[in-house]
Design an enzyme around this catalytic site. Structure first.
Site, PDB file in Angstrom:
ATOM      1  N   CYS A   1      51.513  31.279  37.306  1.00 25.08           N
ATOM      2  CA  CYS A   1      50.903  30.463  35.815  1.00 25.08           C
ATOM      3  C   CYS A   1      51.127  30.468  34.947  1.00 25.08           C
ATOM      4  CB  CYS A   1      48.721  30.240  36.320  1.00 25.08           C
ATOM      5  SG  CYS A   1      48.542  32.647  35.684  1.00 25.08           S
TER       6      CYS A   1
ATOM      7  N   HIS B   1      47.227  40.872  40.071  1.00 24.12           N
ATOM      8  CA  HIS B   1      46.540  41.199  41.378  1.00 24.12           C
ATOM      9  C   HIS B   1      48.024  40.841  42.814  1.00 24.12           C
ATOM     10  CE1 HIS B   1      42.350  41.922  40.245  1.00 24.12           C
ATOM     11  NE2 HIS B   1      43.490  42.822  39.700  1.00 24.12           N
TER      12      HIS B   1
ATOM     13  N   HIS C   1      44.447  40.669  33.394  1.00 22.62           N
ATOM     14  CA  HIS C   1      43.016  40.037  33.572  1.00 22.62           C
ATOM     15  C   HIS C   1      41.931  40.476  31.418  1.00 22.62           C
ATOM     16  CE1 HIS C   1      45.157  41.559  36.931  1.00 22.62           C
ATOM     17  NE2 HIS C   1      44.385  40.468  37.621  1.00 22.62           N
TER      18      HIS C   1
ATOM     19  N   GLU D   1      38.643  41.579  34.938  1.00 20.73           N
ATOM     20  CA  GLU D   1      38.550  40.192  34.321  1.00 20.73           C
ATOM     21  C   GLU D   1      37.120  40.176  34.030  1.00 20.73           C
ATOM     22  OE1 GLU D   1      39.533  36.601  34.814  1.00 20.73           O
ATOM     23  OE2 GLU D   1      37.918  35.711  33.798  1.00 20.73           O
TER      24      GLU D   1
ATOM     25  N   ASN E   1      41.903  34.971  43.259  1.00 17.06           N
ATOM     26  CA  ASN E   1      42.692  33.122  42.848  1.00 17.06           C
ATOM     27  C   ASN E   1      41.997  33.181  44.233  1.00 17.06           C
ATOM     28  OD1 ASN E   1      45.135  32.528  42.290  1.00 17.06           O
ATOM     29  ND2 ASN E   1      44.599  34.584  41.770  1.00 17.06           N
TER      30      ASN E   1
HETATM   31  O1  0CH Z   1      42.902  35.645  40.431  1.00 15.60           O
HETATM   32  P1  0CH Z   1      43.108  36.947  40.010  1.00 15.60           P
HETATM   33  O2  0CH Z   1      41.523  37.031  38.822  1.00 15.60           O
HETATM   34  O3  0CH Z   1      42.121  38.635  40.628  1.00 15.60           O
HETATM   35  O4  0CH Z   1      43.995  37.876  39.402  1.00 15.60           O
HETATM   36  P2  0CH Z   1      45.260  37.421  39.534  1.00 15.60           P
HETATM   37  O5  0CH Z   1      45.922  37.619  42.016  1.00 15.60           O
HETATM   38  O6  0CH Z   1      46.191  39.035  39.193  1.00 15.60           O
HETATM   39  O7  0CH Z   1      46.145  36.189  39.348  1.00 15.60           O
HETATM   40  C1  0CH Z   1      46.265  36.563  37.752  1.00 15.60           C
HETATM   41  C2  0CH Z   1      44.782  35.651  37.079  1.00 15.60           C
HETATM   42  C3  0CH Z   1      44.873  36.281  36.235  1.00 15.60           C
HETATM   43  C4  0CH Z   1      43.566  36.642  34.950  1.00 15.60           C
HETATM   44  O8  0CH Z   1      42.963  35.957  34.985  1.00 15.60           O
HETATM   45 FE1  SF4 Z   2      46.675  32.595  34.819  1.00 18.51          FE
HETATM   46 FE2  SF4 Z   2      44.475  34.056  34.439  1.00 18.51          FE
HETATM   47 FE3  SF4 Z   2      45.182  33.118  32.943  1.00 18.51          FE
HETATM   48 FE4  SF4 Z   2      44.286  31.078  34.351  1.00 18.51          FE
HETATM   49  S1  SF4 Z   2      43.554  32.360  33.628  1.00 18.51           S
HETATM   50  S2  SF4 Z   2      46.075  31.460  33.141  1.00 18.51           S
HETATM   51  S3  SF4 Z   2      44.928  32.577  36.503  1.00 18.51           S
HETATM   52  S4  SF4 Z   2      46.248  34.751  34.027  1.00 18.51           S
END
Ligand code: 0CH
Ligand code: SF4
Length: 333
Positions: free
Chosen positions: A29, A58, A91, A143, A241
């Site tokens: 993303c 993550h 996060h 987060e 996610n």
């Molecule tokens: O899905 P989570 O929040 O565990 O984090 P990720 O896998 O690092 O994905 C990116 C989301 C980062 C913060 O929204």
């Molecule tokens: Fe990506 Fe987290 Fe931002 Fe959504 S809130 S755009 S999952 S980093």
């Protein structure tokens, strides 16, 4: 004149039935892209080591790749030598962590996703209006810790509908809810419905906290999970996610769904009797890991993947301002 179209491959009857469906969108993303580039550019600009508080995102492959380039991942700031540069993960962090960094004389670069920062602002606003804030999320997730730290006296965590009976608020007419950005949309709506039943005056966040990327990836996997014999979700075990995508796939009707970090974790027995395999990846997952899964399937007689598009994404976030400033000063912007 005849044109040789080549000999079509001879497929066994089982192979002719097979299909591989690929969710679109999937993978990185805008917030993850920005966070990973932030660490890469910090390493280029300042030189190794660059410290990063917690995993930048993550994903164990992202983390080990950045480690090999000179990033040092720490759990807390007291592990960072004073005067060094530290990046905060996508996060987000609580204000207390910012204060600790100042007290220790650290140079900080904040790679918190702007959509997480938006939730922090909502928490501060509701707290300033003296609301009790119910934060829907998972205990211990970075987060949740960061958002809770914005208004610890006003925020309480709600992990799901089962927690709702135990919520204790000062004034049932002054209750608001917020959520982690990477939850299951459907589960969160169930929790909100249960909260609203107890507190009919419940105030909603001004805009969706579950971000566009989380929502789009869940819609995309729902689309291709319903007819799948097997869903493979690429993502790490601590990626909220990514884990949600496997759950959403099962709820959407997939016969089986497994999360893997990469193709080496796929078990041969998962493919027994499987015609349709649907593949997706979490928001923190580099595309090459998905390519590895598709290559694994191809080696076992599955055809090329067909992408199934359910949303277009074009969002890009600017790098953190403190990094842009240093890049400009070094003539590298
Ligand atoms: O899905 P989570 O929040 O565990 O984090 P990720 O896998 O690092 O994905 C990116 C989301 C980062 C913060 O929204
Ligand atoms: Fe990506 Fe987290 Fe931002 Fe959504 S809130 S755009 S999952 S980093």
């Amino acid at each position: 004149m005849s044109t040789d179209l080549g000999t079509p491959p001879v497929l066994s009857p089982e192979e002719a039935e097979r299909a591989v469906l690929l969710a679109a969108p999937r993978g990185y993303c805008a917030g993850v892209d920005r966070a990973v580039i932030t660490v890469e550019k910090a390493l280029d600009l300042y030189g190794a080591p660059v410290y990063v508080r917690k995993q930048i995102v993550h994903n164990k492959h992202v983390v080990s790749n950045l480690e090999s380039r000179g990033a040092i991942f720490v759990e807390e700031l007291d592990e960072v030598p004073s005067g060094q540069t530290v990046v905060f993960s996508a996060h987000g962090v609580s204000p207390q962590v910012h204060e600790q960094a100042v007290a220790r004389g650290l140079k900080t670069i904040d790679a918190t996703c702007p959509l997480v920062t938006k939730v922090h602002h909502e928490a501060k606003r509701f707290a300033a209006d003296d609301y009790d804030i119910l934060l829907i999320g998972h205990e211990g997730h970075e987060e949740v810790e960061g958002t809770s730290g914005e208004a610890p006296m006003h925020i309480q965590l709600v992990q799901g509908p089962d927690d709702v009976a135990n919520i204790d608020v000062r004034d049932p007419k002054k209750v608001a809810w917020l959520s982690q950005t990477t939850l299951s949309v459907d589960e969160t709506m169930e929790t909100v419905a249960a909260i609203r039943e107890r507190f009919p005056d419940l105030l909603d966040p001004p805009s969706d906290d579950i971000c566009y990327a989380t929502q789009n990836r869940q819609l995309a996997i729902k689309e291709i999970a319903k007819d799948a014999d097997l869903v493979i979700v690429v993502g790490s075990s601590n990626s909220s996610n990514s884990v949600r995508l496997a759950e959403v796939a099962l709820e959407a009707g997939a016969k089986a769904a497994h999360r893997v970090d990469d193709a080496t974790e796929i078990r041969e027995e998962w493919l027994e009797g499987v015609d349709t395999v649907s593949v997706t990846s979490g928001a923190s997952v580099p595309e090459e890991l998905v390519e590895g899964v598709l290559a694994f399937l191809a080696e076992r007689g599955y055809p090329d993947a067909q992408a199934v598009h359910s949303a277009e994404e074009s969002l890009i976030f600017a790098l953190p301002p403190e990094l842009r400033r240093d890049l400009r000063a070094a003539g590298r912007s």
